[in-house]
Write an enzyme that holds these catalytic residues in place. Structure first.
Site, PDB file in Angstrom:
ATOM      1  CB  ALA A  13     140.616  92.869 -32.345  1.00 34.40           C
ATOM      2  CB  CYS A  48     138.586  82.482 -41.600  1.00 27.61           C
ATOM      3  SG  CYS A  48     138.554  82.862 -39.843  1.00 27.61           S
ATOM      4  CE1 TYR A 433     109.680  67.744 -42.661  1.00 32.97           C
ATOM      5  CE2 TYR A 433     107.365  68.389 -42.536  1.00 32.97           C
ATOM      6  CZ  TYR A 433     108.352  67.531 -42.993  1.00 32.97           C
ATOM      7  OH  TYR A 433     108.016  66.461 -43.782  1.00 32.97           O
ATOM      8  CD1 TRP A 441     109.787  63.958 -34.913  1.00 32.57           C
ATOM      9  CD2 TRP A 441     110.595  65.236 -33.259  1.00 32.57           C
ATOM     10  NE1 TRP A 441     108.853  63.962 -33.907  1.00 32.57           N
ATOM     11  CE2 TRP A 441     109.322  64.734 -32.880  1.00 32.57           C
ATOM     12  CE3 TRP A 441     111.291  66.065 -32.376  1.00 32.57           C
ATOM     13  CZ2 TRP A 441     108.746  65.038 -31.643  1.00 32.57           C
ATOM     14  CZ3 TRP A 441     110.708  66.356 -31.156  1.00 32.57           C
ATOM     15  CH2 TRP A 441     109.453  65.862 -30.793  1.00 32.57           C
ATOM     16  NE  ARG A 449     112.281  62.026 -29.667  1.00 34.27           N
ATOM     17  CZ  ARG A 449     112.065  61.807 -30.963  1.00 34.27           C
ATOM     18  NH1 ARG A 449     111.309  62.627 -31.656  1.00 34.27           N
ATOM     19  NH2 ARG A 449     112.609  60.768 -31.558  1.00 34.27           N
TER      20      ARG A 449
END
Length: 456
Positions: A13, A48, A433, A441, A449
């Site tokens: 930062a 990290c 896909y 899916w 869904r």
């Protein structure tokens, strides 16, 4: 007239703010003098990456440094390492600083002050906590201390106290260094950023990796040998041998300097700032990174979430404003990923406990799927959990646990959260896909869904 900015903290930062301030000011014909002080030995590094340094995946510390102090100085920032800020006098516009390893003392005047002082590992107030060989891991200096200790002492048994992100990552690093590792956690399951049902999956995977996992177990004391080095932990369920201990029980904002100066803190102990990163109630004091509290767009509340992604973005916003521009930080949704060995872990938004605390009505759906089409070689299992608000179906949060290529799917759900999409929106989004990449899916759409179906 030259405007002087003092930055306390020379990592993500602080140095992002300093660099961006210079760039922005140069484009507006303004002249800044920036002095950055930090008690450590390095600037602009990836904390990290410390567990992967310990594990041997990356060389360190140089590989973890994005920009050295010399590079910052060449860009016009007066970086002073090994220097601690002891006090701030807001009325006088000064910071008292002192050398860590020498007798240097100085009073730095400022026109604008930036607090980017980070966070510090929580160290429990328990008997024996000062024994040698007990480490928190937050800074590059902490990582160097662990590496040095492992090289000199060559421990065979390690205990990690706490099973959050840093705890799991350090547990893997120590396993890979050939140690017998025990993880001690007070909660019923590891990774409390997940709901317990997915946390259980993490625990079972850890056990399968040969890690001794002791949940619902509190630490009562640390015991040292005659040489002052840690030898064992005393827990509620018995003693655990330990040649080295890593504390992974979280961090707290390093906000003592701000509090002593009379600056406002939030409920989580972090400095309170507005969306331009100015400290509330001040005109010339700014703060960013792990020391501040940030607005959570899903909860509608300020929280302390110490992550490098936030720190870098906040630093850029802050620096733009310091340099004469106009920028705001829009908040967070609580997205994070991690891994332990071959298990990937991801989350965004609210858990069930968070939704309950907020008084929200919701449905929760958990599905099992695969990372690729089930018939395609290399398909790996993954679990997706989705929370949706009742009755409208707004996505509230999601969690993913699975093998390779599972975790980064969380970014789809994070973007949906950011834009306040419903689970039906997510289910019908045009995602890519092909069998090598996902089922027809995608698992995140299957979960969305199913949640939409449950709502109706």
């Amino acid at each position: 007239m030259v405007e002087r900015i003092v930055v306390i903290g020379a990592d993500a930062a602080g140095m992002s703010a300093a660099s961006q301030a210079l760039r922005t000011a140069a484009g507006r014909g303004r002249e800044l003098e920036i002095v950055a002080v930090d008690r450590g030995r390095w600037t602009s590094y990836s904390a990290c990456g410390i567990p992967y340094w310990v594990a041997g995946d990356v060389d360190g510390p140089d590989a973890l440094i994005a920009r050295t102090a010399e590079e910052h100085r060449a860009n016009g920032i007066d970086v002073r390492l090994g220097t601690v800020a002891e006090s701030v006098d807001l009325a006088a516009g000064t910071v008292e600083v002192a050398g860590i390893d020498d007798d240097r003392r100085e009073r730095l005047g400022f026109d604008q002050l930036v607090l980017a002082i980070g966070a510090v590992p929580v160290r429990p107030d328990l008997p024996g906590i000062e024994a040698r060989g007990i480490f928190g891991v937050q800074t590059l200096d902490d990582g160097a201390a662990v590496i040095d200790y492992l090289g000199i002492r060559k421990p065979r048994t390690a205990v990690v106290v706490g099973a959050g992100y840093i705890g799991l990552e350090m547990a893997e690093a120590l396993v890979r260094r050939g140690m017998h590792v025990t993880v001690v956690e007070q909660e019923p399951e590891p990774m409390t950023t997940l709901d317990p049902d997915l946390g259980k999956s993490v625990r079972m995977a850890m056990i399968g990796m040969g890690i001794d996992v002791r949940t619902e177990t509190g630490v009562e004391a640390f015991e040292a040998g005659g040489d002052g080095h840690v030898r064992r932990l005393v827990t509620e369920s018995g003693e655990v041998d330990a040649d080295v201990v890593v504390l992974g029980i979280g961090v707290r904002p390093a906000s003592e300097l701000a509090s002593a100066a009379g600056l406002p803190l939030g409920a989580g102990g972090g400095i309170r700032v507005d969306d331009r990163l100015r400290v509330r109630g001040t005109e010339n004091v700014w703060a960013a990174g792990d020391c501040v509290e940030t607005f959570d767009r899903v909860r509608g509340a300020y929280v302390h979430v110490p992550l490098g992604t936030h720190a870098n973005k906040q630093g850029r916003v802050l620096g733009t404003n310091l340099g004469g521009g106009d920028a705001t930080f829009p908040g967070i949704v609580g997205t994070a990923v991690s891994k332990i060995c071959d298990l990937e872990i991801a989350r965004t938004g609210l858990r069930e406990v968070d939704a309950d605390a907020a008084g929200l009505e919701y449905v929760a759906v958990t599905i099992e799927s695969t990372t690729r089409s089930g018939y395609y070689p290399g398909a790996e299992p993954l679990t997706v959990k989705v929370l949706a608000e009742r009755p409208g179906g707004r996505l509230l949060g999601a969690q993913i646990v699975g093998k390779e290529d599972a975790a980064k799917r969380i970014d789809v759900l994070a973007m949906a959260l950011w834009n306040e999409m419903t689970v039906m929106d997510v289910a019908m989004t045009d995602l890519s896909y092909a069998p090598p990449f996902s089922p027809v899916w995608d698992p995140v759409q299957i979960a969305a869904r199913k949640a939409a179906d449950k709502l109706t």
